[in-house]
Design an enzyme around this catalytic site. Sequence first.
Site, PDB file in Angstrom:
ATOM      1  N   ASN A  26      -3.335  -8.290 -12.087  1.00 18.22           N
ATOM      2  CA  ASN A  26      -4.078  -7.242 -11.370  1.00 18.22           C
ATOM      3  C   ASN A  26      -5.300  -7.825 -10.670  1.00 18.22           C
ATOM      4  O   ASN A  26      -5.949  -8.738 -11.177  1.00 18.22           O
ATOM      5  CB  ASN A  26      -4.450  -6.062 -12.278  1.00 18.22           C
TER       6      ASN A  26
ATOM      7  N   GLU B  19      -8.732  -6.570  -8.788  1.00 16.93           N
ATOM      8  CA  GLU B  19      -9.623  -5.423  -8.544  1.00 16.93           C
ATOM      9  C   GLU B  19     -10.581  -5.730  -7.410  1.00 16.93           C
ATOM     10  O   GLU B  19     -10.680  -6.862  -6.937  1.00 16.93           O
ATOM     11  CB  GLU B  19     -10.381  -5.093  -9.837  1.00 16.93           C
TER      12      GLU B  19
ATOM     13  N   CYS C 194      -2.351  -3.214  -8.915  1.00 19.95           N
ATOM     14  CA  CYS C 194      -1.786  -3.518 -10.240  1.00 19.95           C
ATOM     15  C   CYS C 194      -1.015  -4.838 -10.200  1.00 19.95           C
ATOM     16  O   CYS C 194      -0.454  -5.222  -9.160  1.00 19.95           O
ATOM     17  CB  CYS C 194      -0.791  -2.437 -10.647  1.00 19.95           C
TER      18      CYS C 194
ATOM     19  N   GLU D  22       1.887  -5.440 -11.380  1.00 23.52           N
ATOM     20  CA  GLU D  22       3.308  -5.252 -11.064  1.00 23.52           C
ATOM     21  C   GLU D  22       3.542  -5.278  -9.555  1.00 23.52           C
ATOM     22  O   GLU D  22       4.498  -5.883  -9.072  1.00 23.52           O
ATOM     23  CB  GLU D  22       3.818  -3.913 -11.610  1.00 23.52           C
TER      24      GLU D  22
ATOM     25  N   CYS E 204       3.595   2.034  -9.314  1.00 25.73           N
ATOM     26  CA  CYS E 204       4.400   0.817  -9.492  1.00 25.73           C
ATOM     27  C   CYS E 204       5.857   1.177  -9.770  1.00 25.73           C
ATOM     28  O   CYS E 204       6.772   0.490  -9.307  1.00 25.73           O
ATOM     29  CB  CYS E 204       3.832  -0.043 -10.618  1.00 25.73           C
TER      30      CYS E 204
END
Length: 157
Positions: free
Chosen positions: A62, A64, A73, A75, A113
């Site tokens: 992930n 940010e 994310c 994924e 996701c």
Amino acid sequence: MERKELIVDYSEYASVAELADDERELMERAMETALNAYAPYSHFHVGAAVQMADGTIVTGSNQENVAYPSGLCAERVAMYSASAQNPGQTMTAMAIVGYNEGEYCEASPCGACRQVMAEYEQCSEHEMTVLCYLAGGRIRRIRGVKSLLPFTFEAQL
Ligand code: THU
């Protein structure tokens, strides 16, 4: 009126050691990758590893950003990277794990996701196996994204 039921098809394993070799390697790659997360705001690190049909593994963590919604994310970082580097190739499996306060922990993919997984699965016409790390090191193995997200959005464009 016709009442219908859906089957959510999954199995649980006591530990990573119980997985088949290729799936254990995939989870181990997700675990390594969780340590690369850029998560200075939530401090919740997530690792994901996507297995491609030719055996290649593409990982993501992930990422940010101070403008919070701009983050992504693990994924989706992994799937978008997998698709960008291997366009059109089937994603056969994905492993997901969280890491917080020095320990691996449970991570289950968010709704956005799941929608992205569903689309890559539909494009390839091949079920994607999803492995989620659970509390205590257990592993949930979900057979196909339909068991994670039924009735996905599908536009007739
Ligand atoms: N996150 C993921 O990367 N994957 C998930 O499945 C759930 C949440 C990230 C988003 C954010 O950076 C942090 O975890 C806390 O929500």
